[in-house]
Design an enzyme around this catalytic site. Sequence first.
Site, PDB file in Angstrom:
ATOM      1  N   GLU A 172       0.635  -1.287  -0.064  1.00  0.00           N
ATOM      2  CA  GLU A 172       0.262   0.000  -0.242  1.00  0.00           C
ATOM      3  C   GLU A 172       0.715   1.194   0.081  1.00  0.00           C
ATOM      4  OE1 GLU A 172      -3.160  -0.194   3.090  1.00  0.00           O
ATOM      5  OE2 GLU A 172      -4.034  -1.818   2.162  1.00  0.00           O
ATOM      6  N   GLU A 291      -5.411  -8.330  -0.104  1.00  0.00           N
ATOM      7  CA  GLU A 291      -6.144  -8.018   0.890  1.00  0.00           C
ATOM      8  C   GLU A 291      -7.521  -7.775   0.661  1.00  0.00           C
ATOM      9  OE1 GLU A 291      -4.384  -5.322   3.721  1.00  0.00           O
ATOM     10  OE2 GLU A 291      -2.542  -5.707   3.081  1.00  0.00           O
TER      11      GLU A 291
HETATM   12  O1  AHR Z   1      -5.209  -6.174   6.928  1.00  0.00           O
HETATM   13  C1  AHR Z   1      -5.140  -4.715   7.982  1.00  0.00           C
HETATM   14  C2  AHR Z   1      -4.308  -3.768   7.097  1.00  0.00           C
HETATM   15  O2  AHR Z   1      -5.059  -3.322   6.258  1.00  0.00           O
HETATM   16  C3  AHR Z   1      -2.935  -4.077   6.512  1.00  0.00           C
HETATM   17  O3  AHR Z   1      -1.920  -4.088   7.258  1.00  0.00           O
HETATM   18  C4  AHR Z   1      -2.770  -2.845   5.395  1.00  0.00           C
HETATM   19  O4  AHR Z   1      -2.195  -3.312   4.170  1.00  0.00           O
HETATM   20  C5  AHR Z   1      -4.350  -2.579   5.211  1.00  0.00           C
HETATM   21  O5  AHR Z   1      -4.357  -1.234   5.156  1.00  0.00           O
END
Ligand code: AHR
Length: 508
Positions: A172, A291
């Site tokens: 990210e 994610e």
């Molecule tokens: O999964 C929780 C968090 O969400 C992770 O660390 C990050 O990559 C995202 O913003």
Amino acid sequence: MKCKIVLNNDFKIGDVDPRIYSGFIEHLGRAVYEGIYEPGHPEADEEGFRSDVINLVRELDMPLTRYPGGNFVSGYNWEDGVGPRDSRPVRLDLAWKALEPNSFGTNEFMNWCKKARTSPIMAVNLGTRGPAEAQALVEYCNHPGGTHWSDLRHSHGWQKPHDVKLWCLGNEMDGPWQTGHKTAVEYGRVAAESAKMMRWTDPSIELVACGSSHPGMPEFGQWEATVLEHTYDLVDYMSIHRYYGNQNDQTPGFLAMSDEMDRFIKNTVAACDFARAKLKKKKRIMLSFDEWNVWFHSHGSNANSPDWSFARPILEDVYTMEDALLVGSLLITLMNNADRVKIACLAQTVNVIAPIMTRKGGGAWRQTIFYPFSLSSANGRGTVLRQSVESPSYETVFGTATDGKPEKLEGVPYLTSSAVIDPKSGETTLFAVNRSLDKELELTVELQNIEATKILGWSVLHNSNLKAVNTESVEAVKPCEVSGAALRKGKLTLKLSPASWNMIRLGA
Ligand code: AHR
């Protein structure tokens, strides 16, 4: 309400890459400590890994597990987590305001992966660190021996290379919340140089570049195109991330969010293909949706755990029946994008926004979302068919996603579905969610050119209380086998209960 699906074995989207059923373990909250690793627990094995958790992870059958973050990785020194435990430093983890003792690190993770029957996707730190440290980690993990970093691995007790095939170039990096946040050009350059050195070290690896953190990011689209201008030939996948929430208790809008996931995927594909056209490339960049999940129940609950403490119980969403419906629908969307989404990681796996929960010193249990995941993972592998769907629809407002603004939506079909044929067994599996909260869907499925003469099973996930949750002692939401579907002359008929997730398996 009546609805219809037509399936024809000649019309295919693509083969499901089993890696879309992957998971994620970050050094965050109680995911590692008290989650997968708890020395002294009655279920802990000789390495301190909780075997009750390992058994549940095996049930999920996750081909890959992403590690060690997440936001955590952007401030992580991987060298802190290898070598003799008593000389590993305790650090401040700036991402989650926690204490990181480093008693679990890369080598422990590799051993855990073998036991949990998963394989690693390692993320490298491109926030506070860069190409040299990323290269060193690839050498440490994958080089056979006779060099500084590979011999260090030997000296730590791991003779054979870990042979990690998949690597994420940071996490990210477009987000201001990220340690070492970068502009697209800054990131594109550092990702390209890291990718080069990592590939020179091990040409067999595959690499994931960081895409936008979510579609509401101001640079979404342009970010992907710029990053690819610097990295196109060096990377294989573009990452996308997305979390969904029902903060305003607008369940019809919340359940529609799998359609928004579909739009996000298609828009990211468009951005990657724009770069392909502009740069005159043949190769196509695939997506790593590394994610995704429901995440909102625990927002604002961090206050209950002091900053800079160890294994802070944060991001511990307790999932409901309606969350399981959305997770089942999101999996349907992933299957229906099998041609471009090759990797997807449910974020995360244990305790932190996770299908598995544990109690320190106590039990491990399946949250509601465990079931659509485990059943899709077990039965949603094969070739995804293109469907022709007729379904009544509704008007709603999207639930509030992590990035905010509600959006009016028309024409959300009550039925969302996917159909997968397993070429090995010849079985056809239909996944279907009825998003109506109060009406049955009378579904007819026309099977053209598909060998299906018998119904092998119909699993349903349903609880009339949409807020029902599972706990250590009570499993209020779990699948049950039902009957009542009919299959005659290539036509399947069945009634889907309101607010239900369904999996129907057909055999020749
Ligand atoms: O999964 C929780 C968090 O969400 C992770 O660390 C990050 O990559 C995202 O913003």
